[in-house]
Design an enzyme around this catalytic site. Structure first.
Site, PDB file in Angstrom:
ATOM      1  N   TRP A  14      17.757 -51.651   7.574  1.00  0.00           N
ATOM      2  CA  TRP A  14      17.741 -50.888   8.814  1.00  0.00           C
ATOM      3  C   TRP A  14      16.919 -51.545   9.918  1.00  0.00           C
ATOM      4  O   TRP A  14      17.178 -51.341  11.111  1.00  0.00           O
ATOM      5  CB  TRP A  14      17.247 -49.463   8.579  1.00  0.00           C
ATOM      6  CG  TRP A  14      17.482 -48.614   9.797  1.00  0.00           C
ATOM      7  CD1 TRP A  14      16.563 -48.147  10.681  1.00  0.00           C
ATOM      8  CD2 TRP A  14      18.765 -48.195  10.284  1.00  0.00           C
ATOM      9  NE1 TRP A  14      17.179 -47.449  11.696  1.00  0.00           N
ATOM     10  CE2 TRP A  14      18.539 -47.460  11.473  1.00  0.00           C
ATOM     11  CE3 TRP A  14      20.076 -48.357   9.838  1.00  0.00           C
ATOM     12  CZ2 TRP A  14      19.571 -46.894  12.212  1.00  0.00           C
ATOM     13  CZ3 TRP A  14      21.106 -47.789  10.568  1.00  0.00           C
ATOM     14  CH2 TRP A  14      20.854 -47.076  11.746  1.00  0.00           C
ATOM     15  N   SER A  38      20.978 -50.512   0.860  1.00  0.00           N
ATOM     16  CA  SER A  38      20.097 -50.925   1.955  1.00  0.00           C
ATOM     17  C   SER A  38      18.932 -49.952   2.027  1.00  0.00           C
ATOM     18  O   SER A  38      18.898 -48.937   1.322  1.00  0.00           O
ATOM     19  CB  SER A  38      20.852 -50.962   3.296  1.00  0.00           C
ATOM     20  OG  SER A  38      21.218 -49.654   3.702  1.00  0.00           O
ATOM     21  N   CYS A  39      17.973 -50.258   2.907  1.00  0.00           N
ATOM     22  CA  CYS A  39      16.802 -49.389   3.080  1.00  0.00           C
ATOM     23  C   CYS A  39      16.188 -49.701   4.437  1.00  0.00           C
ATOM     24  O   CYS A  39      16.915 -49.885   5.408  1.00  0.00           O
ATOM     25  CB  CYS A  39      15.804 -49.587   1.947  1.00  0.00           C
ATOM     26  SG  CYS A  39      15.250 -51.301   1.756  1.00  0.00           S
ATOM     27  N   GLY A  40      14.864 -49.789   4.511  1.00  0.00           N
ATOM     28  CA  GLY A  40      14.217 -50.117   5.771  1.00  0.00           C
ATOM     29  C   GLY A  40      14.107 -51.615   6.012  1.00  0.00           C
ATOM     30  O   GLY A  40      14.479 -52.112   7.071  1.00  0.00           O
TER      31      GLY A  40
END
Length: 375
Positions: A359, A330-332
């Site tokens: 996120w 995952s990331c932003g």
């Protein structure tokens, strides 16, 4: 009809707005760096011609220097700029400029595409080819919407797709992942992207208008029509959705308890630790409980090309990530998580899912747990 007209008008507005930028910037882009460089350095110029022999593309020079380029494997997620240059005119190879930038960078990918792009490349709008039923940024579109947009770009299932961006390896990895989610594995990221292409001395072209811009506009319009349940042009690209490559919030929440998957977050360490604010308003700081942080730049070298197998493995080993166990990234907003998936693909893990909402969805949800790290 009204929604289609609105879609076309908005795209046209972006095009007109960029005309001043195009006029003032073109001279900066077409500098001496854009001069074409021979495939191999020689004392005298060499002219190449290409022939396709089965799965092998042969390149023959007018002098004695010869070389051949093997068809690239789907086990390898990237291709070099030299490989693309040698195969650029093959009819079944489609090149996509999938540049996308963070809002605070104040860069317009469509404008930059018009100023300079790899010859023949089409523009893939990361924000536009997305789910129109959510407020979350550039979420994965429906199968029907993706098929309509990609068909509008003139891409068929027989095509081999090479995706690049203006940073090196950034948003191109997201589009690589999108094609794979929808069952098209003949897709690669251009290693080092447009910067490496230009640094190698290969030509770029500009197109303030023309077929490529019309296709990009048609793709945006097709997406809009699908979500408005209107008829679209004939579909030339058939999708096969692979749900195991994309995760939802519920799956991430379930994994907190079951810990079946190792969860890796591609954001920066300060954002992961919760000591730096998120770039989007209303999003809490921190990370998903139990997840680990490997910032996406750790997958790349100084020239923004993907690290070797040995170097990549060291990065994951240092954070205690076992390649023998399942991994989710995952990331932003689901973009740079795909760079982690790209690196893991090179290491043989071809089934790594990406948490699409990432996120922005998790940190914006009031009812899910958030962890922070001590300084």
């Amino acid at each position: 009809m009204a929604s289609a007209l609105l879609s076309r008008t908005l795209f046209a507005h972006r095009l007109i707005k960029s005309s001043t930028f195009l006029h003032s910037s073109k001279s900066q882009f077409f500098s001496s760096k854009c001069q074409k460089k021979p495939f191999y350095s020689q004392a005298a110029p060499i002219h190449f011609s290409y022939k396709v022999l089965g799965s092998v593309t042969c390149c023959m020079a007018s002098s004695r220097a010869t070389f051949s380029t093997q068809a690239v494997s789907t086990n390898e997620p990237v291709v070099s700029v030299d490989w693309l240059h040698a195969n650029l005119k093959e009819p079944d190879i489609k090149v996509l400029d999938a540049s996308w930038y963070m809002p605070n960078e104040q860069r317009n990918p469509l404008q930059e595409y018009q100023v300079a792009h790899i010859p023949g490349a089409l523009f893939f709008d990361v924000d536009g080819i997305s789910d129109r039923t959510t407020n979350l940024p550039h979420m994965l579109p429906s199968e029907e919407a993706f098929a309509a947009a990609v068909s509008s770009l003139g891409i068929e299932n027989k095509d081999e797709v090479v995706v690049y961006d203006g940073k090196g390896i950034f948003s191109a990895a997201r589009v690589w992942w999108m094609f794979r989610v929808f069952g098209h594995d003949r897709v690669w990221v251009l290693d080092g992207g447009l910067p490496r292409w230009r640094a190698s001395g290969y030509d770029v072209e500009s197109s303030a208008s023309g077929d490529a811009i019309l296709k990009a506009s048609a793709a945006s319009e097709a997406i809009e029509k699908v979500y408005q349940r209107q008829a679209v042009a004939p579909i030339t690209f058939q999708t096969k959705f692979l749900p195991h490559l994309v995760w939802t919030l519920d799956q991430v929440w379930k994994n907190i308890e079951e810990t079946t998957y190792q969860h890796i977050d591609a954001r920066s360490k300060p954002r992961f630790d919760g000591v730096s604010p998120e770039p989007r308003k209303g999003i809490r700081s921190g990370h998903v409980p139990g997840s680990k942080c490997i910032p996406f730049p750790q997958m790349l070298d100084g020239s923004q090309t993907l690290l070797s197998n040995e170097e990549l493995k060291k990065k994951f080993d240092q954070e205690g990530i076992s390649l023998d166990k399942p991994i989710v990234t995952s990331c932003g907003t689901g973009v740079t998580a795909c760079i982690l998936a790209l690196g893991l693909h090179r290491l043989g893990k071809t089934d790594v899912p990406v948490y699409d909402g990432s996120w922005t969805e998790w940190g914006g949800h009031p009812d899910v747990p958030v962890s922070t790290s001590e300084a």
